[in-house]
Every structure is written in structure tokens, then in C-alpha cells.
Design an enzyme around this catalytic site. Sequence first.
Site, PDB file in Angstrom:
ATOM      1  N   ALA A 275       3.149  -6.148  -7.955  1.00  0.00           N
ATOM      2  CA  ALA A 275       1.562  -5.604  -8.293  1.00  0.00           C
ATOM      3  C   ALA A 275       1.652  -4.791  -9.365  1.00  0.00           C
ATOM      4  CB  ALA A 275       0.892  -5.127  -7.012  1.00  0.00           C
TER       5      ALA A 275
ATOM      6  N   ASP B  71       7.554   0.333 -13.607  1.00  0.00           N
ATOM      7  CA  ASP B  71       7.026  -0.966 -13.638  1.00  0.00           C
ATOM      8  C   ASP B  71       5.914  -0.834 -14.725  1.00  0.00           C
ATOM      9  OD1 ASP B  71       8.198  -1.474 -11.242  1.00  0.00           O
ATOM     10  OD2 ASP B  71       6.639  -0.374 -10.086  1.00  0.00           O
TER      11      ASP B  71
ATOM     12  N   GLU C  21      13.049  11.092 -19.180  1.00  0.00           N
ATOM     13  CA  GLU C  21      12.766  11.705 -20.336  1.00  0.00           C
ATOM     14  C   GLU C  21      13.553  11.522 -21.588  1.00  0.00           C
ATOM     15  OE1 GLU C  21      12.996  15.797 -18.711  1.00  0.00           O
ATOM     16  OE2 GLU C  21      11.329  15.579 -17.402  1.00  0.00           O
TER      17      GLU C  21
ATOM     18  N   MET D 193       0.812  -1.313  -0.071  1.00  0.00           N
ATOM     19  CA  MET D 193      -0.024  -0.151  -0.005  1.00  0.00           C
ATOM     20  C   MET D 193       0.896   1.156   0.096  1.00  0.00           C
ATOM     21  SD  MET D 193      -2.933   0.953  -0.280  1.00  0.00           S
ATOM     22  CE  MET D 193      -4.144  -0.151   0.178  1.00  0.00           C
TER      23      MET D 193
HETATM   24  O1  RIB Z   1       7.818   1.375  -8.453  1.00  0.00           O
HETATM   25  C1  RIB Z   1       7.176   1.938  -7.597  1.00  0.00           C
HETATM   26  C2  RIB Z   1       6.784   1.163  -6.559  1.00  0.00           C
HETATM   27  O2  RIB Z   1       7.931   1.276  -5.647  1.00  0.00           O
HETATM   28  C3  RIB Z   1       5.583   1.992  -5.594  1.00  0.00           C
HETATM   29  O3  RIB Z   1       4.393   1.528  -6.022  1.00  0.00           O
HETATM   30  C4  RIB Z   1       5.911   1.264  -4.024  1.00  0.00           C
HETATM   31  O4  RIB Z   1       5.179   0.434  -3.734  1.00  0.00           O
HETATM   32  C5  RIB Z   1       7.373   0.853  -4.299  1.00  0.00           C
HETATM   33  O5  RIB Z   1       7.310  -0.527  -4.174  1.00  0.00           O
END
Ligand code: RIB
Length: 297
Positions: free
Chosen positions: A42, A245, A215, A12
Site C-alpha cells: 500500500a 517504499d 543518509e 494498519m
Molecule cells: O516499509 C514500512 C512498512 O513496513 C510499514 O508501513 C509497515 O506496515 C511494514 O509493513
Amino acid sequence: MTHIVVLGSTNMDLVTYVARAPRRGETVTGREFRTIPGGKGANQAMAAARAGATVSLIGAVGNDAYGVRLRDNLEHSGVDTDFLRTVEGASGTAHIVVDDEGNNAIVVVPGANGTVDHLSPGDEGLIASADALLLQLEVPLPAVIAGAEAARRHGVRTVLTPSPAQPLPEELLSVTDVLVPNEYEAVTLTGRTDPLDAAVGLLDLVPEVVLTLGEAGVLYVSRDTEPLAVPAHQVAAIDSTGAGDTFAGAYAVAVAEEKPLREALSWAAAAAALSVQREGASASMPYRPEIEAQYTA
Ligand code: RIB
């Protein structure tokens, strides 16, 4: 349909928006506070699912209120959570400060993610059925290594985001097909400051490297081809949390769909460009039609 398995964290994200991050010893007043589901595992799972793949996440949440919300959020985006275990104790949390330029600083407290230190029954069978296995470093290394070794045994491509940056053991590197670092991680892993130099240095460790440069776009190098630089989509960023991610998840989908290399890189860069224009990690991830609209050949 493309099937992606992700082994990694759920957190979270406890996000504070502030004009400027505090210096050591300083107190500043923030503008807004939000709780937004995140965690690198996630996030990559959601990015891949929204980009059009069938996705399963291997990991753990705690038996607290955050754990319920983290699981619901993944399921809402179509991620299969059958292999996301609920364990005793707190879910992972990430304590994030985002400034007015869209830059962030993050402290992660692993919580339930710390229990993911091995493969559980059924995990290897799931990995064997995938087109690609996505890995990051927010769960203990023994599980990351075991997952990558399982993937290798079944001929499944492994894509590792080396974040949070840390020395990578040979056991893991020897079963990694693609490394997707950002500039900071590439420099940390190689000690080289020039991006191309750092990316090429990483080829001593793994066969393919996709270096994300914000960028400045993306740089692809491999042991078999010439380097390929792809520019970033020029957008006004308000929050870069989860952009890496988003890129990794979308790139894995594009490669599994056998898009040509330049197109796969630019398509994933389009997904990342969309994500930085919205607040939060998982909340900012684009759906496939949005990526198609942003992408230009
Ligand atoms: O890469 C971004 C993520 O890094 C965030 O969502 C946070 O949870 C950390 O794990």
C-alpha cells in the site's frame, strides 16, 4: 499517463513513539501512540500515485474496521482498489516502535495479506496493462512469483523490494528486472558487508540493483553500465518508516516516465527525503509538486 500496478500488503501500522526502544526484558514509557495506514504494498502504491501515476493495488484487507480505513486511505490518494479484495478475518497489522532518532523496529502480523497466495481472476490482465509491476515480500511468495511471471509474459518491468529479507528462489529472481534492497537486505542476500560489493554481488541474481543507503544516498549498479552513486538530500529525519517504499514508488514512476537515470534516482531520493521529515508511512508520502520543489538537478 504512467500506469503502475503494485502487488502487495496493506497493514494498519500501530505506532509507538518513544525516546529509546526498550531492550529485552525492559519496560519503557512511550510518548504517543497512533494508528496509521501502511504496509509495504500500500505504501508503494500511494507513493507512486502521489508522484503522479495511475496506480492499482492487488492485495487483500480483512472485513474489520481497519480494512475499511485502509481501503479509504488508498482511495483518498487516488489508488484504484478494485483488485484489493476484502476477506474474512483481520487485516494485516504492523507493530512499530519509532525512537527519537527516527529509527524503527517492526513486527508484522500478516492477517488478510496471508490469503494473497495466488493471482485471482483479472489480476493478470491488469498486470499486462501496466508500465511496471512493484513487488515486495509481505504477501506469500507464490503470489509474488506468479505476479512477476505474469509481468514477464507481457513484457512488463518488475521491481522487487526484497523486504522482509529472506532467501529469494530462482523462480522469482529469473523474472525480476530491478531489485531495490536496503543495506541490511543486500547484506542478508549476499553475505557481503561492503555496500558496493554487496550490490555488485546481487548482479549475479538480477540485471539491475538500486541499493538504498539512507543518509548515504543511493547506489545503482547494472550488468551493462558503470556504478552510479547519488547522494541523499540532507534533511533532519524524524521517522524513516516507509522511506524505502516512498523511494521505490517514486523511482518506478520516474523510470516509467523515461527520466534519465541520475535524475530518476535523485527525484526518488527527494521523495524519500520528504517522507522521513514527517511521522508515519503513508501519511508522510509527498505529492508530486512537493517532490518537484525538493528535487534539484
Ligand atoms: O516499509 C514500512 C512498512 O513496513 C510499514 O508501513 C509497515 O506496515 C511494514 O509493513
